[in-house]
Design an enzyme around this catalytic site. Structure first.
Site, PDB file in Angstrom:
ATOM      1  CB  CYS A   1      -1.924   7.034   1.724  1.00 48.28           C
ATOM      2  SG  CYS A   1      -3.458   6.446   2.425  1.00 48.28           S
TER       3      CYS A   1
ATOM      4  CD  GLU B   1      -3.069  -1.111   0.757  1.00 49.82           C
ATOM      5  OE1 GLU B   1      -3.346  -0.088   0.101  1.00 49.82           O
ATOM      6  OE2 GLU B   1      -3.854  -2.068   0.865  1.00 49.82           O
TER       7      GLU B   1
END
Ligand code: NAD
Length: 455
Positions: free
Chosen positions: A260, A226
């Protein structure tokens, strides 16, 4: 390891890093314990994780303070993260039983076909600091519920939080050999990956993700990454300018831009450019920067301290030297600790780092576009593919734009949003594999195909 408060630059604690012998010993303990854990009735694993959830609630205030002290996350945002964690745990508690259940897919002419779901074994989770509860729980909750043992290396910038998570899991009854924290920075993470783990689940930057992929490639084990992003938002000409400016500014600056899926590039339709820029600037000037322990603070310090300040200064310098204009901010805040003023650059273009490289800080570039077609072209002009947002009153128009984008998550009139019910995945340099949703449970399982013929 020295744990530093990024808001004050003061030492919070010193800890011993793990080393090769302790990492080996931790792996051996996890390996020995995993089968017994997988054989524990599911109902018991569910009840231990329910107890963990209760502990998160009962010590929420103290956990938020630790997070604020070591990561610098404003206290309200730390509390929000802990509250958000509960919904994620609930999702997994509810959905793991069905994902683990055997499926009979044929029962005819004396032959039965059945799919069983088995845990991977011992997994390594190398984690990031920016949402340590979220990105940690996306892995360790489904991993534990499905019968895996977890070696969990929190980021060196969120180690105290990692140790709090570990203490709460153990207190809830998860065996100490089934969830084991590993303490240290990147070199300790690399040591962990040398152990014969059955899966690696990583959250962090694209550059570290590539190193990890190379390090484990020859082992042919499950690998999930990720990674970072450069997430765009497009504001079309038919929006309520005030509402869109407020929504996108929050998406860009929440957690000081250290998300993110923070909005990292904004494309604004020429027809509303002036009005939007004015409103957006006003919104950002209203953000309160300050002591993260203060309930009114919206912008806290930068967790990665000096390195991140320098990266943002470089991006501002690069943009200004290529013709961008500073609407607000642009420099370190005049106070102790590692704070950067919320910064808006306009008249930017894709020759500038601020529109190409992940900033991961309170800085954003706004670029004028002629219409949807140019917006699509620019939004796709990136190595990343995590999320993208379109603001428009027209749903079909927004969906038409979003369908053309190579991203894992598409937002209409929202941004910087994660749901436990939806798969969280990045494309290209934003990652491989996915967490959350039922996909994020399957990630910790392997199917076994049973072919059963009656004698
Ligand atoms: P990072 O890559 O610097 O570090 C992540 C982790 O990797 C840390 O625990 C670190 O100690 C470890 N590490 C570093 N080098 C290693 C090596 N060679 N081998 C093994 N482990 C190693 O990232 P960060 O600064 O902690 O996190 C910020 C990044 O994470 C941003 O790019 C952000 O976008 C990304 N992120 C992505 C998601 C997502 O869900 N896609 C979520 C949160 C953060």
């Amino acid at each position: 390891m020295r744990i530093i408060n990024p808001a004050t630059d003061q030492l919070l604690r010193e800890l011993e890093d793990d080393e090769i012998s302790t990492v080996r010993e931790k792996f051996a303990r996890a390996k020995a314990a995993q089968r017994g854990w997988a054989a524990t009735p599911l109902e018991q694993r569910l009840s231990l994780l329910r107890r963990f959830r209760e502990l998160v609630i009962s010590r929420g205030a103290a956990l938020a303070e630790v997070l604020t002290a070591e990561v610098g996350k404003p206290i309200r945002q730390a509390q929000n993260e802990l509250n958000g964690l509960l919904g994620r745990i609930d999702f997994f508690l509810e959905h793991v039983p069905a994902e683990l259940a055997d499926e009979q897919v044929l029962d005819a002419s004396g032959i039965e076909e059945r799919i069983a779901h088995e845990p991977l074994g011992v997994i390594a989770n190398v984690s990031a600091w920016n949402y340590p509860y979220f990105v940690g729980a996306n892995v360790f909750v489904p991993a534990l519920l499905t019968g895996n043992a977890v070696l969990y290396k929190p980021s060196e910038f969120a180690t105290l939080t990692g140790l709090e998570i570990s203490a709460a899991l153990h207190e809830a009854g998860v065996p100490k050999d089934v969830f084991i924290p590993v303490v240290g920075g990147g070199s300790v993470g690399a040591l962990l990956l040398e152990e014969p783990v059955d899966g690696v689940f990583f959250t962090g930057s694209a550059s570290t993700g590539r190193k990890i992929a190379s390090a484990v490639a020859a082992r042919l084990i499950r690998l999930q990454l990720e990674l970072g992003g450069k997430d765009p938002a497009y504001v079309s000409d038919d929006v309520d300018v005030e509402a869109a400016a407020a929504g996108v500014a929050d998406g860009a600056f929440y957690n000081a831009g250290q998300s993110c899926c923070a909005v990292e590039r904004i494309y604004v339709h020429a027809a509303i450019w002036d009005a939007f820029v004015e409103r957006f600037g006003a919104e950002v000037r209203g953000f309160v920067l300050g002591d993260p322990r203060d309930e009114n603070t919206y912008i806290g310090p930068l967790t990665r301290r000096r390195a991140q300040l320098e990266l943002l200064e470089d991006q501002v310098r690069d943009a200004l030297s290529k013709g961008a204009r500073l609407l607000t901010g642009g420099k370190r805040a005049d106070r102790a600790g590692y704070f950067f003023e919320p910064t808006v650059l306009v008249d930017v273009d894709h020759t500038m780092d601020v529109m190409r490289e992940e900033s991961f800080g309170p800085i954003i570039g706004l670029m004028k576009v002629a219409g949807d077609e140019q917006a699509v072209e620019l939004m796709n002009d990136t190595q990343y593919g995590l999320t993208a947002a379109v603001y428009s009153k027209q749903r079909d128009r927004a969906e038409r734009v979003l369908r053309q984008l190579d991203v894992g998550s598409a937002y209409w009139n929202c941004c910087d949003r994660v749901s436990p019910r939806l798969p969280w995945s990045g494309r290209r340099s934003s990652g491989v594999g996915c967490t959350l949703s039922t996909y994020g449970i399957e990630a910790f399982l392997r199917p076994k195909a049973w072919h059963l013929r009656q004698p």
